[in-house]
Scaffold this motif. Structure first.
Motif, PDB file in Angstrom:
ATOM      1  N   ASP A 163       0.837  -1.213   0.000  1.00 46.52           N
ATOM      2  CA  ASP A 163       0.000   0.000   0.000  1.00 46.52           C
ATOM      3  C   ASP A 163       0.865   1.255   0.000  1.00 46.52           C
ATOM      4  OD1 ASP A 163      -2.296  -1.532   0.048  1.00 46.52           O
ATOM      5  OD2 ASP A 163      -2.604  -1.332   2.213  1.00 46.52           O
ATOM      6  N   LEU A 164       1.990   1.203   0.700  1.00 41.92           N
ATOM      7  CA  LEU A 164       2.878   2.355   0.768  1.00 41.92           C
ATOM      8  C   LEU A 164       3.786   2.472  -0.456  1.00 41.92           C
ATOM      9  CD1 LEU A 164       4.003   2.111   4.514  1.00 41.92           C
ATOM     10  CD2 LEU A 164       2.603   3.919   3.508  1.00 41.92           C
ATOM     11  N   LEU A 165       4.248   1.339  -0.955  1.00 43.20           N
ATOM     12  CA  LEU A 165       5.280   1.345  -1.990  1.00 43.20           C
ATOM     13  C   LEU A 165       4.738   1.512  -3.401  1.00 43.20           C
ATOM     14  CD1 LEU A 165       7.495  -1.574  -0.604  1.00 43.20           C
ATOM     15  CD2 LEU A 165       8.029   0.872  -0.541  1.00 43.20           C
ATOM     16  N   LEU A 166       3.638   0.849  -3.718  1.00 43.68           N
ATOM     17  CA  LEU A 166       3.173   0.835  -5.107  1.00 43.68           C
ATOM     18  C   LEU A 166       2.838   2.228  -5.642  1.00 43.68           C
ATOM     19  CD1 LEU A 166       1.028  -2.442  -5.206  1.00 43.68           C
ATOM     20  CD2 LEU A 166       3.408  -2.087  -5.878  1.00 43.68           C
ATOM     21  N   PRO A 167       2.223   3.118  -4.860  1.00 39.11           N
ATOM     22  CA  PRO A 167       1.975   4.465  -5.399  1.00 39.11           C
ATOM     23  C   PRO A 167       3.250   5.233  -5.750  1.00 39.11           C
ATOM     24  CG  PRO A 167       0.580   4.052  -3.485  1.00 39.11           C
ATOM     25  CD  PRO A 167       1.579   2.942  -3.551  1.00 39.11           C
ATOM     26  N   ARG A 168       4.372   4.846  -5.165  1.00 40.84           N
ATOM     27  CA  ARG A 168       5.622   5.532  -5.466  1.00 40.84           C
ATOM     28  C   ARG A 168       6.148   5.197  -6.852  1.00 40.84           C
ATOM     29  NH1 ARG A 168       9.248   4.097  -0.353  1.00 40.84           N
ATOM     30  NH2 ARG A 168      10.835   4.265  -2.007  1.00 40.84           N
ATOM     31  N   GLY A 169       5.849   4.006  -7.343  1.00 40.40           N
ATOM     32  CA  GLY A 169       6.275   3.629  -8.689  1.00 40.40           C
ATOM     33  C   GLY A 169       7.634   2.983  -8.751  1.00 40.40           C
ATOM     34  N   SER A 170       8.552   3.377  -7.877  1.00 40.10           N
ATOM     35  CA  SER A 170       9.889   2.765  -7.859  1.00 40.10           C
ATOM     36  C   SER A 170      10.393   2.719  -6.415  1.00 40.10           C
ATOM     37  CB  SER A 170      10.868   3.544  -8.740  1.00 40.10           C
ATOM     38  OG  SER A 170      11.019   4.868  -8.278  1.00 40.10           O
ATOM     39  N   PHE A 171      11.096   1.659  -6.101  1.00 34.52           N
ATOM     40  CA  PHE A 171      11.597   1.461  -4.740  1.00 34.52           C
ATOM     41  C   PHE A 171      12.563   0.292  -4.741  1.00 34.52           C
ATOM     42  CE2 PHE A 171       7.393  -0.335  -5.408  1.00 34.52           C
ATOM     43  CZ  PHE A 171       7.571  -1.684  -5.112  1.00 34.52           C
ATOM     44  N   ASP A 172      13.111  -0.041  -3.572  1.00 35.99           N
ATOM     45  CA  ASP A 172      14.063  -1.136  -3.428  1.00 35.99           C
ATOM     46  C   ASP A 172      13.301  -2.399  -3.031  1.00 35.99           C
ATOM     47  OD1 ASP A 172      15.993  -2.973  -2.665  1.00 35.99           O
ATOM     48  OD2 ASP A 172      17.289  -1.482  -1.729  1.00 35.99           O
ATOM     49  N   LEU A 173      13.287  -3.362  -3.931  1.00 36.05           N
ATOM     50  CA  LEU A 173      12.510  -4.582  -3.704  1.00 36.05           C
ATOM     51  C   LEU A 173      13.063  -5.388  -2.521  1.00 36.05           C
ATOM     52  CD1 LEU A 173      10.200  -6.348  -4.696  1.00 36.05           C
ATOM     53  CD2 LEU A 173      11.757  -7.352  -6.382  1.00 36.05           C
ATOM     54  N   THR A 174      14.368  -5.440  -2.370  1.00 35.31           N
ATOM     55  CA  THR A 174      14.955  -6.224  -1.280  1.00 35.31           C
ATOM     56  C   THR A 174      14.672  -5.594   0.075  1.00 35.31           C
ATOM     57  OG1 THR A 174      16.775  -6.885  -2.745  1.00 35.31           O
ATOM     58  CG2 THR A 174      17.068  -7.268  -0.395  1.00 35.31           C
ATOM     59  N   GLN A 175      15.059  -4.349   0.224  1.00 35.12           N
ATOM     60  CA  GLN A 175      15.006  -3.723   1.542  1.00 35.12           C
ATOM     61  C   GLN A 175      13.612  -3.234   1.919  1.00 35.12           C
ATOM     62  OE1 GLN A 175      17.626  -3.839   3.534  1.00 35.12           O
ATOM     63  NE2 GLN A 175      18.880  -4.762   1.931  1.00 35.12           N
TER      64      GLN A 175
END
Length: 407
Positions: free
Chosen positions: A129-141
């Motif tokens: 919910d927090l990450l997907l709206p950002r579009g890009s992020f670190d999948l591992t951490q």
């Protein structure tokens, strides 16, 4: 012989796989005189050594001894460490090890772990919910890392808002300078900063006599008594929790992120897994564990002579079992360097074997399955930014520390 293998060599830590292939093919029992240590690289040999439980091999010098320990050569069998102050219980191979492990393993047993599935899914979806709206992020951490660290926090009684700090501390503790290896003793003070306050609070709360929320890992250790009748002090209790604190935080995120990366590079396999995630992700999970598990090796010290491939390992000498090499052994897995989501896997060493088999085995497998299932359910398309991924050198946890992803 021009070939040289040393687990603490900078080139080996940067990419050990080519070395493993040569070891398996040409030097299945490779002696390193500088460390007075043998390296075993084939699946069957490691399977055989780790299942020995008659005192031939012990973990008295640690299951992951740093170079400073290996540099001290033994002149004969190594005794168990003294009981006081009690070191981490994994250095014992007697009933003491099993007793301490049993005292705090209740929430990690199959039935208890099954009851955590809904909570793991909840944590996974909170992150998405927090990450997907950002579009890009670190999948591992930022995805698996925070979920795994949050579960560890909840199991050990650490406030879950400290999960990012726990994750960062454990990640930093597995890195090493060339020639030294991972020294958990040096990292331990940072880990104990999180664990000792938990034990102190729990001891105080228990003495008050009021009703307490369940915290069976800590309670089990607080209630444990050594063979001489003595209880554990706060630091000793916290020290026994290190395996869950470290292993439960770092391994799963790297397996999940790397596994999703491998699937993304194989559209046919991705389609097959997505066709029925509930049934197929648990199958794909086993290949992810084989192909992506970051732990490289664990050590034992011989207490009795042991012969293998014409070599005799004498009492006091060490052996390192290269689990990551076993996972790529063509004698056990055809085409081992290929990722095949539905590969038939009859035997696995991803979690070790024998007495020191991973205490968090059931939880780790469940977390991998849930994290992959929820990702595939909620993310119809994603692209790994492979050029920006980082795999920091380590003699122990050689996995993808950072995998940037765009959704």
């Amino acid at each position: 012989m021009n070939f040289r293998y040393d687990p603490f060599d900078a080139q080996v830590m940067a990419d050990p796989l080519p070395y493993y292939r040569i070891l398996r093919d040409q030097y299945p029992v490779y002696y390193m005189p500088h460390w007075d240590t043998y390296a075993l690289s084939r699946f069957e040999d490691i399977w055989r050594v780790l299942e020995v439980n008659d005192g031939t091999f012990v973990a008295s010098e640690g299951t992951l001894p740093p170079a400073s320990v290996l540099a001290q050569h033994n002149t004969g069998p190594v005794d168990d460490p003294p009981l006081h102050p009690l070191p981490f219980h994994a250095v014992f191979d007697t009933d003491l090890y099993s007793d301490i492990r049993r005292a705090h393993s209740q929430p990690l047993r199959p039935k208890s772990v099954a009851g955590l599935e809904a909570r793991i899914r909840e944590l996974a979806n909170e992150r998405l919910d927090l990450l997907l709206p950002r579009g890009s992020f670190d999948l591992t951490q930022e995805y698996g890392g925070i979920v795994a660290a949050s579960m560890v926090c909840e199991l050990l009684g650490i406030p879950t808002d400290r999960a990012p700090q726990v994750l960062a501390a454990v990640n930093a503790g597995s890195l090493a300078e060339p020639g030294e290896g991972v020294d958990t003793a040096e990292a331990r003070p940072n880990y104990l900063e999180y664990l000792v306050p938990v034990v102190e609070r729990r001891r105080t709360d228990r003495s008050s006599g009021g009703a307490l929320p369940g915290l069976p890992i800590v309670d089990g250790l607080l209630g444990y008594h050594l063979p001489d009748g003595s209880a554990l002090n706060d630091v000793e209790v916290a020290t026994q929790m290190l395996c869950i604190f470290i292993g439960g935080t770092e391994t799963v995120p790297k397996i999940v992120a790397h596994g999703l990366w491998e699937l993304s590079q194989r559209p046919d396999q991705m389609t097959a897994v997505r066709a029925d995630p509930a049934a197929n992700v648990p199958i794909a999970r086993e290949e992810m564990l084989r192909y992506c598990a970051p732990a490289q090796w664990f050590a034992r010290t011989a207490r009795k002579p042991f012969s293998i491939h014409g070599e005799t390992i004498e009492p006091g000498q060490r052996v390192i079992t290269l689990l990551a090499s076993a996972n790529r052994d063509e004698r056990e897995y055809p085409e081992p360097d290929e990722f095949i989501w539905d590969r038939p896997i009859k035997r696995s060493l991803a979690f070790g074997r024998g007495q020191h088999f991973c205490i968090g085995y059931h939880l780790a497998r469940l977390e991998v399955a849930v994290l992959v299932q929820e990702w595939l359910r909620r993310v119809p398309d994603y692209e790994i930014q492979g050029d920006a991924a980082t795999r920091l050198p380590s003699s122990f946890q050689w996995g993808w520390n950072n995998i940037p992803v765009e959704v």
